[in-house]
Design a protein around this motif. Structure first.
Motif, PDB file in Angstrom:
ATOM      1  N   LEU A 277      -3.999  -9.058  -3.576  1.00 50.88           N
ATOM      2  CA  LEU A 277      -5.423  -9.198  -3.864  1.00 50.88           C
ATOM      3  C   LEU A 277      -5.807  -8.358  -5.085  1.00 50.88           C
ATOM      4  N   ALA A 278      -5.279  -7.140  -5.143  1.00 48.34           N
ATOM      5  CA  ALA A 278      -5.556  -6.278  -6.297  1.00 48.34           C
ATOM      6  C   ALA A 278      -5.011  -6.894  -7.579  1.00 48.34           C
TER       7      ALA A 278
ATOM      8  N   LEU B 150      -8.375  -0.751  -4.348  1.00 48.89           N
ATOM      9  CA  LEU B 150      -8.690  -1.198  -2.994  1.00 48.89           C
ATOM     10  C   LEU B 150      -8.097  -0.251  -1.946  1.00 48.89           C
ATOM     11  N   MET B 151      -8.681  -0.307  -0.765  1.00 48.35           N
ATOM     12  CA  MET B 151      -8.206   0.486   0.376  1.00 48.35           C
ATOM     13  C   MET B 151      -8.212  -0.397   1.612  1.00 48.35           C
ATOM     14  N   THR B 152      -7.290  -0.156   2.518  1.00 43.09           N
ATOM     15  CA  THR B 152      -7.348  -0.804   3.819  1.00 43.09           C
ATOM     16  C   THR B 152      -6.854   0.147   4.897  1.00 43.09           C
TER      17      THR B 152
ATOM     18  N   THR C  91       6.302   2.020   4.707  1.00 44.70           N
ATOM     19  CA  THR C  91       6.152   0.598   4.415  1.00 44.70           C
ATOM     20  C   THR C  91       5.084   0.388   3.351  1.00 44.70           C
ATOM     21  N   ALA C  92       3.998   1.155   3.434  1.00 38.60           N
ATOM     22  CA  ALA C  92       2.933   1.047   2.437  1.00 38.60           C
ATOM     23  C   ALA C  92       3.436   1.417   1.041  1.00 38.60           C
TER      24      ALA C  92
ATOM     25  N   VAL D 141       0.060  -6.902   5.876  1.00 35.95           N
ATOM     26  CA  VAL D 141      -1.257  -6.351   5.550  1.00 35.95           C
ATOM     27  C   VAL D 141      -1.222  -5.667   4.190  1.00 35.95           C
ATOM     28  N   PHE D 142      -0.232  -4.814   3.995  1.00 37.33           N
ATOM     29  CA  PHE D 142      -0.137  -4.079   2.735  1.00 37.33           C
ATOM     30  C   PHE D 142       0.153  -5.019   1.561  1.00 37.33           C
ATOM     31  N   ARG D 143       1.000  -5.984   1.789  1.00 36.99           N
ATOM     32  CA  ARG D 143       1.338  -6.924   0.719  1.00 36.99           C
ATOM     33  C   ARG D 143       0.122  -7.766   0.336  1.00 36.99           C
TER      34      ARG D 143
END
Length: 240
Positions: free
Chosen positions: A180-181, A157-159, A207-208, A173-175
């Protein structure tokens, strides 16, 4: 400048890995070279960078043609269906799959070239109207639909997180993307793996990394502010 910037980014990635108890080898730095001339890419290459990210298919195509073929080009921006044919045999991964219509075109073009294209599903975690991507609650169903295409391989996934003053503000957001993955991976969907998470940019990549990113996309932090007048120097031409 690029050498010093890369050294700084590298130290910050390593520190984030240390804080998270991760190996540095788990994170790939993508140097986002959009609007940058080949000469700047060559400076980054001299420091060992081989993964570069482009937002526009025509820039990726043109730079691919004039730079060494050992580079790994990532399509990280919005990809229109009529532009897929220009990068299908040049990009090592498409990070921005966000519709079944685009998936159909990628499948068609990949079949023509007898290749399997690795893709990441773009998820609009923050629900920003200005950004594309699949809603988190629709992502598993979308992944299942794409999994039936034999010439596409969903790798994760990507965001694109919101622009924030404090990187910490994007941790949720990253968590969310990571969780989800993990949830999708548990479904053991054929032709799908959730091994890759593309998240984090210049303002929040540390953070990512702490939250599980395997790809971070850093442009300004390496090359400086973007100069949109540079495209003439890259040899970019228009594609209608």
């Amino acid at each position: 400048m690029i050498k010093e910037n890369l050294e700084s980014v590298e130290k910050r990635i390593q520190a984030a890995c240390d804080r998270a108890g991760r190996s540095r080898s788990e994170v790939t730095l993508i140097a986002v070279s959009k609007t940058k001339p080949a000469s700047m890419i060559e400076e980054a290459m001299a420091e060992g960078i081989i993964d570069f990210g482009e937002n526009k298919p025509q820039e990726l195509r043109d730079k691919y043609e004039i730079l060494p073929k050992n580079l790994r080009w990532h399509m990280i921006g919005n990809l229109q269906r009529n532009k897929v044919k220009y990068i299908i045999d040049k990009a090592v991964m498409i990070h921005s799959l966000g519709s079944l219509e685009l998936a159909e075109t990628i499948e068609k073009e990949a079949k023509k070239h007898q290749l399997v294209m690795p893709v990441l599903v773009e998820v609009n975690v923050a629900g920003e109207a200005s950004k594309g991507g699949i809603r988190p609650e629709d992502t598993e169903a979308f992944v299942r639909a794409v999994s039936h295409y034999p010439h596409i391989r969903v790798k994760g996934l990507m965001t694109i997180a919101p622009i924030v003053e404090k990187p910490e503000d994007n941790r949720t957001v990253f968590r969310t993307l990571r969780n989800l993955a993990v949830d999708i991976a548990r479904q053991n969907i054929d032709n799908v793996s959730m091994s890759e998470l593309s998240m984090g940019m210049t303002g929040d990549f540390e953070t990512a990394v702490e939250e599980g990113a395997t790809y971070v996309r850093v442009g300004t932090g390496i090359f400086g502010e973007r100069d949109y007048g540079m495209k003439e120097k890259t040899g970019e031409s228009s594609i209608s």
